[in-house]
Design a protein around this motif. Structure first.
Motif, PDB file in Angstrom:
ATOM      1  N   PHE A  54       0.983  -1.199   0.024  1.00  0.00           N
ATOM      2  CA  PHE A  54       0.035  -0.004  -0.002  1.00  0.00           C
ATOM      3  C   PHE A  54       0.935   1.208  -0.093  1.00  0.00           C
ATOM      4  O   PHE A  54       2.158   1.187   0.541  1.00  0.00           O
ATOM      5  N   SER A  55       0.110   2.537  -0.448  1.00  0.00           N
ATOM      6  CA  SER A  55       1.223   3.537  -0.555  1.00  0.00           C
ATOM      7  C   SER A  55       0.487   4.837   0.225  1.00  0.00           C
ATOM      8  O   SER A  55      -0.925   4.773   0.498  1.00  0.00           O
ATOM      9  N   THR A  56       1.061   5.679   0.807  1.00  0.00           N
ATOM     10  CA  THR A  56       0.640   6.906   1.671  1.00  0.00           C
ATOM     11  C   THR A  56       1.404   8.024   0.857  1.00  0.00           C
ATOM     12  O   THR A  56       2.396   7.772   0.023  1.00  0.00           O
ATOM     13  N   ASP A  57       1.120   9.173   1.167  1.00  0.00           N
ATOM     14  CA  ASP A  57       1.982  10.303   0.820  1.00  0.00           C
ATOM     15  C   ASP A  57       3.605  10.467   1.413  1.00  0.00           C
ATOM     16  O   ASP A  57       4.157  11.088   0.688  1.00  0.00           O
ATOM     17  N   LYS A  58       3.647   9.458   2.160  1.00  0.00           N
ATOM     18  CA  LYS A  58       5.048   9.286   2.638  1.00  0.00           C
ATOM     19  C   LYS A  58       5.852   8.161   2.163  1.00  0.00           C
ATOM     20  O   LYS A  58       7.118   8.142   2.434  1.00  0.00           O
ATOM     21  N   GLY A  59       5.154   7.231   1.354  1.00  0.00           N
ATOM     22  CA  GLY A  59       5.949   6.256   0.697  1.00  0.00           C
ATOM     23  C   GLY A  59       5.292   5.122   0.582  1.00  0.00           C
ATOM     24  O   GLY A  59       3.996   4.874   0.709  1.00  0.00           O
ATOM     25  N   ARG A  60       5.956   4.073   0.139  1.00  0.00           N
ATOM     26  CA  ARG A  60       5.251   2.702  -0.122  1.00  0.00           C
ATOM     27  C   ARG A  60       5.791   1.740   1.288  1.00  0.00           C
ATOM     28  O   ARG A  60       6.621   1.571   1.491  1.00  0.00           O
ATOM     29  N   TYR A  61       4.722   0.741   1.367  1.00  0.00           N
ATOM     30  CA  TYR A  61       4.802   0.125   2.497  1.00  0.00           C
ATOM     31  C   TYR A  61       4.382  -1.570   2.085  1.00  0.00           C
ATOM     32  O   TYR A  61       3.597  -1.774   0.894  1.00  0.00           O
ATOM     33  N   THR A  62       4.882  -2.512   2.675  1.00  0.00           N
ATOM     34  CA  THR A  62       4.276  -3.751   2.241  1.00  0.00           C
ATOM     35  C   THR A  62       3.778  -4.309   3.758  1.00  0.00           C
ATOM     36  O   THR A  62       4.490  -4.292   4.783  1.00  0.00           O
ATOM     37  N   ASN A  63       2.766  -4.922   3.722  1.00  0.00           N
ATOM     38  CA  ASN A  63       2.151  -5.545   4.698  1.00  0.00           C
ATOM     39  C   ASN A  63       2.449  -7.168   4.612  1.00  0.00           C
ATOM     40  O   ASN A  63       2.119  -7.871   3.547  1.00  0.00           O
ATOM     41  N   LEU A  64       2.990  -7.753   5.651  1.00  0.00           N
ATOM     42  CA  LEU A  64       3.118  -9.239   5.812  1.00  0.00           C
ATOM     43  C   LEU A  64       1.918  -9.592   6.714  1.00  0.00           C
ATOM     44  O   LEU A  64       2.217  -9.170   7.736  1.00  0.00           O
ATOM     45  N   ILE A  65       1.106 -10.347   6.467  1.00  0.00           N
ATOM     46  CA  ILE A  65      -0.292 -10.791   7.122  1.00  0.00           C
ATOM     47  C   ILE A  65      -0.003 -12.346   7.288  1.00  0.00           C
ATOM     48  O   ILE A  65       0.081 -13.233   6.426  1.00  0.00           O
ATOM     49  N   TYR A  66      -0.231 -12.578   8.700  1.00  0.00           N
ATOM     50  CA  TYR A  66      -0.211 -14.010   9.179  1.00  0.00           C
ATOM     51  C   TYR A  66      -1.440 -14.160   9.873  1.00  0.00           C
ATOM     52  O   TYR A  66      -1.933 -13.258  10.530  1.00  0.00           O
ATOM     53  N   ARG A  67      -1.966 -15.356   9.392  1.00  0.00           N
ATOM     54  CA  ARG A  67      -3.433 -15.783   9.986  1.00  0.00           C
ATOM     55  C   ARG A  67      -3.420 -16.936  10.706  1.00  0.00           C
ATOM     56  O   ARG A  67      -2.807 -18.140   9.906  1.00  0.00           O
TER      57      ARG A  67
END
Length: 329
Positions: free
Chosen positions: A97-110
């Motif tokens: 996902f992206s915001t005004d501050k940059g790009r991020y990556t979510n590692l989602i564990y279920r």
């Protein structure tokens, strides 16, 4: 006078049930059987590298162990899903996902558990079958873990824990480095992921209710010191939950149509429906659900009981979700 006392007594009883259902301050023995379970394998290097370790207290009771969602034929001939604690599995999804501050990556564990058993004292508001937990580790553009989000797969008990790698400007306004109170549990103000070259987030699970009761960080080489060598759980794509083997076919862990579309099969929480549905205007409040695009399921993964904030608090649009809760990533 008696007419006034009866409604007051009922209101007090409901309030008592609600409060005790959210608070689980009973002591957990530090010498009780402990087991560390950690996802391993899979095809995503980042997913395996940052996979959290789950420290299971009172692991001698199978109901406290995370397991593998499976399917079988019920007495009526239809599919029935359940969680088998004999084989722990960690389901994984990576999203950017992206915001005004940059790009991020979510590692989602279920992960999922067989059930949250009914208890009167303390009263388990969340009693029901096939309960689950999400742990989301957010990486910045340099692949450094900056934020940890934990939430049950009903959208309940959401908690944010920044790491020591998150810039101060990304914290909510007025944020203070004090322990976070989360409906009866107390979590640390910050996770020290920058302390080690190979940091592993350790998620401490309260027995019975599977609440996150603490978070800590250990070097990968130090996990065995917690409770012996970690039990390896296959780290598999979250999409596998839609393809549970059933005789000569398959079925989904989730309802795929009708009024229950997007919810985990068999996971209705009767006490939450009774005591909480009025507040959320949702008959199935507390029922575990799919983490997916609500445009496809019509079932948002909301984290606020305010009905008018259902969209803003939906975790699928993570940038909007963070903004709603005050985080400035």
């Amino acid at each position: 006078m008696r007419r006034l006392l009866v409604p007051a007594a009922l209101a007090a009883l409901v309030a008592c049930f609600f409060l005790t259902g959210c608070a689980h301050h009973f002591a957990v023995s530090p010498v009780a059987p402990l087991t560390v379970i950690r996802g391993q394998g899979g095809t995503d290097a980042l997913g395996e590298r940052f996979a959290p370790a789950f420290l299971v207290y009172e692991s001698g009771r199978p109901g406290n162990l995370m397991g593998e969602p499976r399917a079988r034929l019920a007495r009526d001939g239809g599919p029935e899903v359940y969680v088998d604690p004999e084989r722990p599995v960690v389901y994984f999804l990576k999203r950017e996902f992206s915001t005004d501050k940059g790009r991020y990556t979510n590692l989602i564990y279920r992960v999922h558990f067989p059930e949250i058993p009914f208890s009167l004292v303390p009263f388990n508001l969340t009693a029901g079958k096939n309960a689950g937990l999400l742990v989301v580790i957010t990486l910045d553009a340099d692949e450094r873990p900056v934020l940890v989000t934990t939430v049950h797969t009903c959208g309940c008990y959401k908690a944010f824990t920044p790491t020591d790698l998150l810039p101060a400007a990304s914290l909510p306004e007025g944020w203070e480095a004090v322990p976070a109170k989360v409906y009866g549990e107390t979590l640390p103000p910050m996770a020290g992921m920058g302390k080690f070259q190979d940091p592993v987030l350790v998620v401490h699970l309260r027995p019975g209710v599977h609440r996150v009761m603490d978070l800590s960080v250990a070097p990968e080489s130090g996990l065995a010191a917690l409770a012996g060598p970690p039990v390896a759980a296959p780290l598999v794509p979250m999409s596998r939950l839609d393809h549970l083997a059933l005789d000569n076919g398959e079925t989904s862990f989730f309802h795929d149509s009708g009024i229950m579309e997007g919810f985990v099969k068999g996971s209705i929480k009767p006490w939450e429906t009774l005591f909480m549905s009025w507040a959320a205007l949702d008959l199935f409040v507390g029922t575990d659900k799919r983490y997916a695009d609500p445009k496809e399921t019509g079932n948002p993964f909301y984290t606020s009981l305010k009905p008018w904030r259902r969209e803003d608090s939906d975790m699928w649009d993570f940038a909007r979700f963070l903004r709603y809760w005050g985080w400035r990533l």
